[in-house]
Motif scaffolding. Structure first.
Motif, mmCIF file in Angstrom:
data_model
loop_
_atom_site.group_PDB
_atom_site.id
_atom_site.type_symbol
_atom_site.label_atom_id
_atom_site.label_comp_id
_atom_site.label_asym_id
_atom_site.label_seq_id
_atom_site.Cartn_x
_atom_site.Cartn_y
_atom_site.Cartn_z
ATOM 1 N N ASP A 1 0.844 -1.200 0.000
ATOM 2 C CA ASP A 1 0.000 0.000 0.000
ATOM 3 C C ASP A 1 0.880 1.251 0.000
ATOM 4 O O ASP A 1 2.106 1.166 0.065
ATOM 5 C CB ASP A 1 -0.935 -0.015 1.218
ATOM 6 C CG ASP A 1 -0.175 -0.202 2.529
ATOM 7 O OD1 ASP A 1 1.078 -0.183 2.490
ATOM 8 O OD2 ASP A 1 -0.809 -0.337 3.578
ATOM 9 N N ASP A 2 0.232 2.377 -0.090
ATOM 10 C CA ASP A 2 0.975 3.646 -0.072
ATOM 11 C C ASP A 2 1.496 3.908 1.337
ATOM 12 O O ASP A 2 0.774 3.744 2.321
ATOM 13 C CB ASP A 2 0.066 4.799 -0.508
ATOM 14 C CG ASP A 2 -0.416 4.630 -1.951
ATOM 15 O OD1 ASP A 2 0.257 3.892 -2.705
ATOM 16 O OD2 ASP A 2 -1.443 5.233 -2.310
ATOM 17 N N THR B 1 4.317 3.878 -3.797
ATOM 18 C CA THR B 1 3.077 3.689 -4.539
ATOM 19 C C THR B 1 2.761 2.201 -4.523
ATOM 20 O O THR B 1 3.625 1.371 -4.851
ATOM 21 C CB THR B 1 3.217 4.187 -5.983
ATOM 22 O OG1 THR B 1 3.561 5.567 -5.966
ATOM 23 C CG2 THR B 1 1.920 4.004 -6.743
ATOM 24 N N ALA B 2 1.553 1.855 -4.146
ATOM 25 C CA ALA B 2 1.199 0.444 -3.980
ATOM 26 C C ALA B 2 1.366 -0.328 -5.288
ATOM 27 O O ALA B 2 1.242 0.223 -6.386
ATOM 28 C CB ALA B 2 -0.237 0.322 -3.482
ATOM 29 N N ALA B 3 1.684 -1.591 -5.144
ATOM 30 C CA ALA B 3 1.878 -2.463 -6.310
ATOM 31 C C ALA B 3 0.560 -2.655 -7.060
ATOM 32 O O ALA B 3 -0.513 -2.694 -6.470
ATOM 33 C CB ALA B 3 2.420 -3.810 -5.856
ATOM 34 N N THR B 4 0.685 -2.748 -8.372
ATOM 35 C CA THR B 4 -0.470 -3.003 -9.240
ATOM 36 C C THR B 4 -0.100 -4.121 -10.205
ATOM 37 O O THR B 4 1.025 -4.631 -10.201
ATOM 38 C CB THR B 4 -0.841 -1.725 -10.030
ATOM 39 O OG1 THR B 4 0.255 -1.355 -10.862
ATOM 40 C CG2 THR B 4 -1.186 -0.581 -9.082
ATOM 41 N N ASP B 5 -1.059 -4.460 -11.051
ATOM 42 C CA ASP B 5 -0.772 -5.499 -12.037
ATOM 43 C C ASP B 5 0.310 -5.055 -13.011
ATOM 44 O O ASP B 5 1.150 -5.853 -13.442
ATOM 45 C CB ASP B 5 -2.049 -5.862 -12.805
ATOM 46 C CG ASP B 5 -3.089 -6.511 -11.903
ATOM 47 O OD1 ASP B 5 -2.683 -7.048 -10.838
ATOM 48 O OD2 ASP B 5 -4.296 -6.448 -12.229
ATOM 49 N N LEU B 6 0.292 -3.774 -13.393
ATOM 50 C CA LEU B 6 1.296 -3.263 -14.315
ATOM 51 C C LEU B 6 2.634 -3.046 -13.634
ATOM 52 O O LEU B 6 3.697 -3.209 -14.249
ATOM 53 C CB LEU B 6 0.809 -1.961 -14.951
ATOM 54 C CG LEU B 6 -0.441 -2.082 -15.841
ATOM 55 C CD1 LEU B 6 -0.876 -0.696 -16.326
ATOM 56 C CD2 LEU B 6 -0.156 -2.999 -17.034
ATOM 57 N N VAL B 7 2.584 -2.679 -12.351
ATOM 58 C CA VAL B 7 3.830 -2.444 -11.595
ATOM 59 C C VAL B 7 3.762 -3.338 -10.350
ATOM 60 O O VAL B 7 3.405 -2.878 -9.259
ATOM 61 C CB VAL B 7 3.968 -0.958 -11.204
ATOM 62 C CG1 VAL B 7 5.335 -0.701 -10.577
ATOM 63 C CG2 VAL B 7 3.769 -0.042 -12.404
ATOM 64 N N PRO B 8 4.071 -4.575 -10.480
ATOM 65 C CA PRO B 8 3.885 -5.515 -9.364
ATOM 66 C C PRO B 8 4.754 -5.203 -8.152
ATOM 67 O O PRO B 8 4.383 -5.517 -7.019
ATOM 68 C CB PRO B 8 4.257 -6.867 -9.980
ATOM 69 C CG PRO B 8 5.072 -6.537 -11.178
ATOM 70 C CD PRO B 8 4.587 -5.234 -11.688
ATOM 71 N N GLY B 9 5.904 -4.645 -8.379
ATOM 72 C CA GLY B 9 6.795 -4.362 -7.236
ATOM 73 C C GLY B 9 6.531 -3.029 -6.572
ATOM 74 O O GLY B 9 7.171 -2.691 -5.564
ATOM 75 N N GLY B 10 5.579 -2.264 -7.117
ATOM 76 C CA GLY B 10 5.350 -0.932 -6.571
ATOM 77 C C GLY B 10 6.523 0.000 -6.890
ATOM 78 O O GLY B 10 7.538 -0.421 -7.440
ATOM 79 N N VAL B 11 6.361 1.256 -6.585
ATOM 80 C CA VAL B 11 7.414 2.249 -6.834
ATOM 81 C C VAL B 11 7.733 2.935 -5.507
ATOM 82 O O VAL B 11 6.844 3.356 -4.780
ATOM 83 C CB VAL B 11 6.981 3.298 -7.885
ATOM 84 C CG1 VAL B 11 8.094 4.314 -8.113
ATOM 85 C CG2 VAL B 11 6.584 2.622 -9.179
ATOM 86 N N THR B 12 9.031 3.033 -5.218
ATOM 87 C CA THR B 12 9.503 3.681 -4.001
ATOM 88 C C THR B 12 10.331 4.906 -4.371
ATOM 89 O O THR B 12 11.236 4.817 -5.217
ATOM 90 C CB THR B 12 10.356 2.729 -3.150
ATOM 91 O OG1 THR B 12 9.572 1.565 -2.814
ATOM 92 C CG2 THR B 12 10.835 3.411 -1.884
ATOM 93 N N PHE B 13 10.024 5.995 -3.729
ATOM 94 C CA PHE B 13 10.782 7.251 -3.911
ATOM 95 C C PHE B 13 11.495 7.523 -2.583
ATOM 96 O O PHE B 13 10.849 7.717 -1.549
ATOM 97 C CB PHE B 13 9.848 8.411 -4.270
ATOM 98 C CG PHE B 13 9.009 8.142 -5.487
ATOM 99 C CD1 PHE B 13 9.482 8.449 -6.760
ATOM 100 C CD2 PHE B 13 7.748 7.571 -5.361
ATOM 101 C CE1 PHE B 13 8.703 8.200 -7.886
ATOM 102 C CE2 PHE B 13 6.974 7.329 -6.488
ATOM 103 C CZ PHE B 13 7.449 7.623 -7.754
#
Length: 249
Positions: free
Chosen positions: A43-44, A61-73
């Motif tokens: 989750d966020d 940013t929580a993981a999605t089907d397109l971005v399974p690993g999520g995005v971390t800043f």
């Protein structure tokens, strides 16, 4: 605030660093590799880790089907820096990253530094936030301080002006009192002069009457005015007596 307050920043897909920027040489990137596996992407999130004298700030940013690993800043700073600055920086990074890359591009990036073209954006945003004008709260605080200074100066001027007005009012009252006293003295002096003039006129009239009396008195014989009064009566009486005597003869 100086540039060394920010040590490192990166954007990661899962544990893979896609873009990074470090203004100074340090082992901050090694710390990032230790922290990234500990960040859950379900989750966020918005958290800060403490590592010795450093602070590790990140938002995810929580993981999605397109971005399974999520995005971390992620950003690593010194512990002396206010937390609002790195999180403001990370929000700007997230905004620019989402504008630049689609979820498909991020999801397809599995190799380290696959989006290294974003490195310069990280550097520019870090410089912007790290500049004196980057701290919006500091800028607002300075503006408030300037407004306070201006207001204080205006209040001092108003107080000074009030003192001047009060002094002017006091002077005006003093002038009014002086004018009233002068007018009162002038009235008294005018009355006194009027009475003096009247006495002088009376004395002149008396003197004239006396002079007339003396002049006429010298002609009529002082002090009894016999020539003008008694002498004529005697002559008349003598004439009447003479007439009577002649008649008897």
């Amino acid at each position: 605030m100086v540039a060394s307050n920010f040590l490192y920043a990166c954007v990661a897909h899962g544990t893979t660093v896609l873009a990074e920027y470090a203004p100074l040489r340090s082992n901050a990137n090694a710390v990032a590799t230790i922290i990234l596996p500990k960040i859950a992407a379900e989750d966020d999130q918005k958290l800060t880790y403490i590592h010795n004298n450093w602070l590790v700030h990140y938002i995810t940013t929580a993981a999605t089907d397109l971005v399974p690993g999520g995005v971390t800043f992620l950003a690593i700073t010194l512990s002396t820096i206010p937390r609002r600055l790195p999180f403001a920086f990370l929000l700007d990074v997230q905004k620019e990253f989402n504008k630049t890359y689609t979820p498909e591009q991020v999801g397809d990036s599995e190799t380290p530094l696959a989006l290294s073209s974003f490195n310069n954006v990280l550097g520019n945003l870090m410089t912007k936030v790290d500049s004196p004008d980057g701290d919006r709260a500091t800028v607002v605080r300075k503006e408030i301080d300037q407004v306070k200074d201006i207001m204080s100066q205006n209040i001092e001027r108003v107080i000074e002006r009030g003192e001047r007005i009060e002094s002017l009012v006091d002077k005006t009252d003093h002038m009014n009192q002086t004018a009233f006293a002068f007018r009162k003295r002038s009235t008294a002096l005018r009355r006194e002069m009027w009475w003096k003039n009247k006495r002088l006129v009376v004395l002149l009239i008396i003197a004239v009457i006396f002079l007339v009396y003396v002049v006429i008195g010298f002609g009529c014989g002082l002090p009894g005015w016999q020539r003008c009064t008694g002498g004529n009566n005697n002559n008349n009486n003598n004439q009447q007596q003479g007439g009577q005597a002649n008649g008897q003869n």
